[in-house]
Design a protein around this motif. Structure first.
Motif, PDB file in Angstrom:
ATOM      1  N   THR A 165       1.637  -1.992   5.823  1.00  0.00           N
ATOM      2  CA  THR A 165       0.741  -2.227   4.646  1.00  0.00           C
ATOM      3  C   THR A 165       1.681  -2.801   3.673  1.00  0.00           C
ATOM      4  N   GLN A 166       2.710  -2.434   3.388  1.00  0.00           N
ATOM      5  CA  GLN A 166       3.495  -3.173   2.224  1.00  0.00           C
ATOM      6  C   GLN A 166       3.547  -4.663   2.443  1.00  0.00           C
ATOM      7  N   ALA A 167       4.001  -5.182   3.526  1.00  0.00           N
ATOM      8  CA  ALA A 167       3.897  -6.741   3.794  1.00  0.00           C
ATOM      9  C   ALA A 167       2.444  -7.372   3.293  1.00  0.00           C
ATOM     10  N   LEU A 184      -5.261  -0.124  -9.974  1.00  0.00           N
ATOM     11  CA  LEU A 184      -4.537   0.190  -8.441  1.00  0.00           C
ATOM     12  C   LEU A 184      -5.379  -0.736  -7.382  1.00  0.00           C
ATOM     13  N   ASN A 185      -4.847  -1.090  -6.381  1.00  0.00           N
ATOM     14  CA  ASN A 185      -5.247  -1.649  -5.231  1.00  0.00           C
ATOM     15  C   ASN A 185      -4.887  -0.874  -3.961  1.00  0.00           C
ATOM     16  N   GLY A 186      -5.496  -1.162  -2.936  1.00  0.00           N
ATOM     17  CA  GLY A 186      -5.116  -0.493  -1.740  1.00  0.00           C
ATOM     18  C   GLY A 186      -4.905  -1.260  -0.352  1.00  0.00           C
ATOM     19  N   VAL A 187      -4.568  -0.630   0.454  1.00  0.00           N
ATOM     20  CA  VAL A 187      -4.725  -1.473   1.916  1.00  0.00           C
ATOM     21  C   VAL A 187      -5.132  -0.468   2.925  1.00  0.00           C
ATOM     22  N   LEU A 188      -6.078  -0.531   3.751  1.00  0.00           N
ATOM     23  CA  LEU A 188      -6.674  -0.040   4.800  1.00  0.00           C
ATOM     24  C   LEU A 188      -6.386  -0.788   6.261  1.00  0.00           C
ATOM     25  N   GLY A 204       2.996  -2.339  -8.267  1.00  0.00           N
ATOM     26  CA  GLY A 204       3.142  -2.664  -7.186  1.00  0.00           C
ATOM     27  C   GLY A 204       3.947  -1.610  -6.208  1.00  0.00           C
ATOM     28  N   SER A 205       4.106  -0.407  -6.862  1.00  0.00           N
ATOM     29  CA  SER A 205       5.093   0.644  -6.124  1.00  0.00           C
ATOM     30  C   SER A 205       3.747   1.212  -5.150  1.00  0.00           C
ATOM     31  N   LEU A 206       4.353   1.971  -4.097  1.00  0.00           N
ATOM     32  CA  LEU A 206       3.618   2.490  -3.074  1.00  0.00           C
ATOM     33  C   LEU A 206       3.446   3.840  -3.439  1.00  0.00           C
ATOM     34  N   ILE A 207       2.220   4.618  -3.538  1.00  0.00           N
ATOM     35  CA  ILE A 207       1.949   5.780  -4.243  1.00  0.00           C
ATOM     36  C   ILE A 207       1.810   6.681  -2.841  1.00  0.00           C
TER      37      ILE A 207
END
Length: 336
Positions: A165-167, A184-188, A204-207
């Motif tokens: 998901t990071q890329a 905050l935004n996310g990726v599924l 931009g940090s992963l929670i």
């Protein structure tokens, strides 16, 4: 003399440039193996592996298959491995298999039999898992193997793991795929074996506390199987159900058996369970979340979720890139 020396140096420099590939990217999913080839074109093959004995089994490479021999180890990947009743890669530890799987992506420039890979970027579920990283780091070094009949010597200088998901998130932020960067935004990421939902801070940090491991299309196929098995002589092959979903003909292999009605029922339940799990996992951040980008090979199955959330969850789309939800991570990895 000086002209000869200059010519020799220029030739050596040219040969050195031809040998080098600054970056190779590889995404070994549960349903497909993906990479960008030497011409920067996406390659997608089924995620199956099959050991074979030369002279007895002679698999042939094609657009969806790769055949590898490395010492006494002979195996094929992709469609031919699936057809030869090979093993789905999600049934093994993909990080332990990495040394084999990535050979599909390592190829030299045309006319050369050697390649130096400066950086090999590989996606994995958790880049902080030291055991998985140790397995991936075994890919570093020199490899001699035959790929689709071509003898290759490859040197991999650095393996760089990147969180799944990071890329895709990085690519989405750079291309303004999120409406707002002040939330905050996310990726599924909906894949075959599992799905994963992740949130990223405004910076931009992963929670990591928000990570949610979710059922993939394997679970959806299992639900469908439970509904259709009473109508069949034998239990259906789950991979055939997933293939029918991917083709959108909802047909079980060559049997002609249709399961679209069961698919619709099960997809609704499957998406409902995913949404409930995310709602529970992300409860403390829910009021701060802007959008969640849905990616992966099964992203299109989440269109009802997109409609139900009025676009808060949205399937990744690009007018000029086919299969964009499946390729966005690869595209982001090239810039990583």
């Amino acid at each position: 003399m000086f002209n000869n020396l200059a010519t020799s140096n220029a030739r050596s420099l040219s040969e050195s440039v031809l040998l080098k590939r600054a970056i190779v990217v590889f995404d070994g999913g549960n349903r497909t193996l993906k990479w960008l080839d030497i011409d920067n074109r996406p390659r997608i093959i089924p995620a199956f592996i099959k050991q074979f004995e030369p002279g007895f089994d002679d698999p042939t490479p094609d657009d969806h298959s790769v055949v590898i021999s490395a010492g006494d180890n002979h195996f094929c990947l992709g469609a031919v491995a699936r057809d030869m009743r090979g093993t789905p890669v999600f049934q093994d530890n993909k990080c332990e298999l990495a040394k084999k799987l990535v050979l599909a992506a390592i190829e030299p420039h045309p006319g050369s039999s050697a390649v130096v890979v400066q950086r090999l970027v590989i996606a994995l579920p958790n880049s902080r898992n030291q055991a998985d990283i140790a397995e991936l780091k075994k890919v570093e070094g020199t490899h001699q193997f035959t790929r689709n009949g071509q003898r290759i010597t490859a040197v991999v200088h650095e393996v760089k793991p990147i969180d799944e998901t990071q890329a895709a998130y990085n690519f989405a932020m750079k291309r303004d795929l999120y409406r707002s960067k002040r939330q905050l935004n996310g990726v599924l990421d909906l894949g075959g074996g599992t799905g994963i939902g992740r949130l990223y801070s405004v910076g931009g940090s992963l929670i990591r506390e928000a990570d949610a491991i979710l059922p993939g299309t394997y679970d959806l196929a299992r639900r469908i199987s439970a509904r259709i098995t009473p109508q069949l002589t034998n239990s259906p092959d789950l991979s055939q159900i997933m293939d029918g979903i991917e083709r959108q003909d909802f047909t079980l292999g060559t049997s002609g058996f249709q399961f679209q009605k069961q698919f619709e029922i099960c997809r609704e339940q499957w998406l409902s369970d995913i949404r409930a799990e995310l709602r529970s996992r992300w409860n403390q951040w829910m009021s701060e979340i802007g959008e969640v980008l849905v990616i992966g090979g099964s992203a299109s199955l989440a269109e009802p979720l997109e409609e139900a959330t009025k676009g808060r969850f949205k399937v990744a789309r690009h007018s000029q890139i086919d299969r964009f939800p499946q390729l966005i991570s690869l595209l982001g990895m090239t810039a990583g």
